[in-house]
Design an enzyme around this catalytic site. Structure first.
Site, short mmCIF file in Angstrom:
data_model
loop_
_atom_site.label_atom_id
_atom_site.label_comp_id
_atom_site.label_asym_id
_atom_site.label_seq_id
_atom_site.Cartn_x
_atom_site.Cartn_y
_atom_site.Cartn_z
N HIS A 110 0.84 -1.22 0.00
CA HIS A 110 0.00 0.00 0.00
C HIS A 110 0.87 1.27 0.00
O HIS A 110 0.43 2.31 0.46
CB HIS A 110 -0.94 0.04 1.21
CG HIS A 110 -1.72 -1.23 1.42
ND1 HIS A 110 -3.00 -1.40 0.94
CD2 HIS A 110 -1.39 -2.39 2.04
CE1 HIS A 110 -3.44 -2.63 1.28
NE2 HIS A 110 -2.46 -3.24 1.93
N SER B 19 17.10 21.31 -15.61
CA SER B 19 15.96 22.15 -15.96
C SER B 19 16.49 23.46 -16.52
O SER B 19 17.46 24.00 -16.01
CB SER B 19 15.13 22.42 -14.70
OG SER B 19 14.40 23.61 -14.84
N LYS C 9 17.89 21.63 -10.43
CA LYS C 9 17.21 20.36 -10.73
C LYS C 9 18.10 19.31 -11.38
O LYS C 9 18.95 19.61 -12.21
CB LYS C 9 16.02 20.61 -11.70
CG LYS C 9 14.85 21.37 -11.13
CD LYS C 9 14.08 20.66 -10.02
CE LYS C 9 13.33 19.43 -10.45
NZ LYS C 9 12.15 19.75 -11.25
N GLU D 90 11.28 8.38 -16.33
CA GLU D 90 9.98 8.95 -16.73
C GLU D 90 9.64 8.52 -18.16
O GLU D 90 8.52 8.10 -18.45
CB GLU D 90 10.02 10.47 -16.65
CG GLU D 90 10.16 10.99 -15.25
CD GLU D 90 10.42 12.49 -15.25
OE1 GLU D 90 9.48 13.23 -14.97
OE2 GLU D 90 11.55 12.91 -15.54
#
Ligand code: ARG
Length: 474
Positions: free
Chosen positions: A160, A281, A287, A294
């Protein structure tokens, strides 16, 4: 490539009076994408040429000339922009005519484009499966090596997405190895099922020549000729099998990618993202983004999409060949390209991963992950598990109130909850004992994990050897 000296510009123009509408003509062509079947179309054509020579259509001299011509066509470069060919079959016929003149026009004796495309696609999918299995092996090896390097590092296991029980990092990585082993068998199974040769099936009802179908089948490394000509010319199950196996693999890749994405967040902080596989970024200078994981997660959507498109394409198609089937090719090409792309980065990315093992361990030591081991301690002392569960639940509640882990609770407090608590409790719920008490096959005890690691490596070595002999057979 010369456009001169060509036969009738279409393979089927005889019965037509009117020219084709220009837009329609362009729109229905498959050559802009099926050009990549060239090597397969040539191999299948050579196999067919041998079969029609055996049937007396070609002399052995003509066969030789035809084979040489076809091999020359296979070497042509930058063919994709040819404007004349309707499809790859037409292209090869046109180019073969350029190479060997009118003899080329005998090649189509006793065959149809319907069986040709069915054969070319089988050859393409078979090769794509072999490449995929090789990629799977490489990634599996990287995961097994990483699991071995992880040694006795421990992390929280989640259910979970809440901390559940501690596990060895190696145990977690071997879960992905298990998924990839199933993927491997799905592709191998699809390969076995599809490895039959449609040549000789004609347009729908079987060749009109008394062909020895074994000749082409053997030449192309198939197990045998297909059984039924109507099925063989319209069956695309093999494409669906491949795309579905690929989409299941895509799901596994996506789960791995998702976990790595999460574990690389500051909130988890379990893994360093390798800079060689990350991007920055343009706006936020600090970043470091997990683009690889992804994108890998995103690619699984394409794979699922292709499998869905193929299933939808086939559903409700009357027998036998229908032009709708042409639409399936690009899906398969995309699946093959997507998988090749994924395997060009996944093994290297996996090898470049490093874990923040101290952070993982401290996460595994907080949040009462030893509660199950604590209940097991009581049940080993004769307390029924249901009761033990309740008692440890109370101990956790006490710990939450006092902001203490179970190991830090005073024995006196514990004794109030159950007389069975004793000094040995604290050893029994130590991190190491908590992990090692899962001493069953498939469990996370260190001996079991070491054994699992060895077995996974042995199965991989055996699979690599088998893979070599399968591609030798072909
Ligand atoms: N380009 C066609 C395809 O990909 C080849 C088969 C054409 N057959 C036909 N009867 N028009 O499906």
């Amino acid at each position: 490539m010369s456009e001169q000296n060509q036969p009738a510009t279409k393979m089927w123009s005889g019965r037509f009076r009117d020219p084709l509408n220009k837009q329609f003509e362009e729109w229905q062509r498959s050559f802009p994408f099926d050009w990549r079947l060239l090597p397969h179309e040539v191999e299948a054509s050579i196999a067919h040429a041998r079969a029609i020579e055996a049937a007396g259509i070609l002399t052995s001299e003509e066969l030789l000339q035809m084979e040489q011509g076809l091999r020359a066509v296979a070497k042509l470069k930058n063919i994709a922009d040819s404007e004349q060919a309707e499809d790859i079959h037409h292209f090869v016929e046109l180019e073969l005519t350029t190479q060997i003149g009118d003899l080329a026009l005998k090649l189509h004796t006793g065959r149809s484009r319907n069986e040709q495309i069915a054969t070319d696609m089988r050859l393409f999918v078979r090769e794509a499966i072999d490449n995929t299995i090789a990629g799977l092996h490489e990634w599996r090896k990287a995961l097994i090596d990483l699991a071995e390097q992880a040694g006795e590092a421990v992390m929280p296991g989640y259910t979970h997405l809440q901390r559940a029980e501690p596990v060895f990092v190696a145990h977690w990585l071997l879960a992905y190895v298990a998924m990839l082993e199933r993927d491997d068998s799905r592709f191998a199974d699809a390969r076995r099922r599809m490895n039959f040769c449609p040549l000789g099936s004609g347009a729908i009802a079987g060749a009109t020549l008394g062909l020895n179908r074994r000749i082409a089948s053997d030449a192309l490394g198939f197990s045998a000729p297909t059984d039924n000509s109507m099925d063989a010319t319209s069956d695309r199950d093999f494409m669906l099998d491949f795309a579905q196996a690929a989409s299941t693999l895509g799901l596994h890749i996506s789960r791995f990618a998702e976990e790595l994405t999460l574990y690389a967040t500051a909130e988890f902080g379990f893994v360093h993202l390798p800079e060689a596989y990350s991007t920055g970024s343009s706006a936020m200078p600090q970043k470091k983004n997990p683009d690889l994981t992804e994108l890998a997660r995103g690619k699984s959507a394409r794979l699922l999409g292709a499998a869905t498109a193929l299933a939808t394409l086939i559903k409700g198609l009357p027998l036998a060949y229908n032009k709708d089937l042409q639409e399936g090719q690009e899906q398969i090409f995309d699946v093959a390209d997507t998988l090749a792309g994924l395997f060009s980065v996944l093994p290297g990315f996996t090898r470049a991963l490093t874990f923040r093992t101290a952070k993982m361990q401290s996460a595994a030591e907080t949040g009462y992950l030893n509660a199950m081991a604590a209940a097991t301690y009581l049940s080993n002392k004769g307390v029924p598990f249901r009761k033990a569960h309740e008692i440890v639940g109370n101990a956790v509640r006490l710990g939450l109130d006092k902001q203490l882990e179970l190991n830090a609770l005073p024995l006196a407090d514990l004794k109030q909850l159950s007389e069975h608590f004793d000094e040995d409790f604290f050893v029994a719920i130590s991190l190491r004992r908590t992990v090692d008490c899962h001493d069953v096959p498939g469990g996370t005890a260190i001996d079991r994990v070491e054994l699992a690691l060895n077995e996974a490596r042995q199965r991989l070595d055996a699979a690599i050897d088998k893979g070599k002999s399968v591609s030798l057979q072909k």
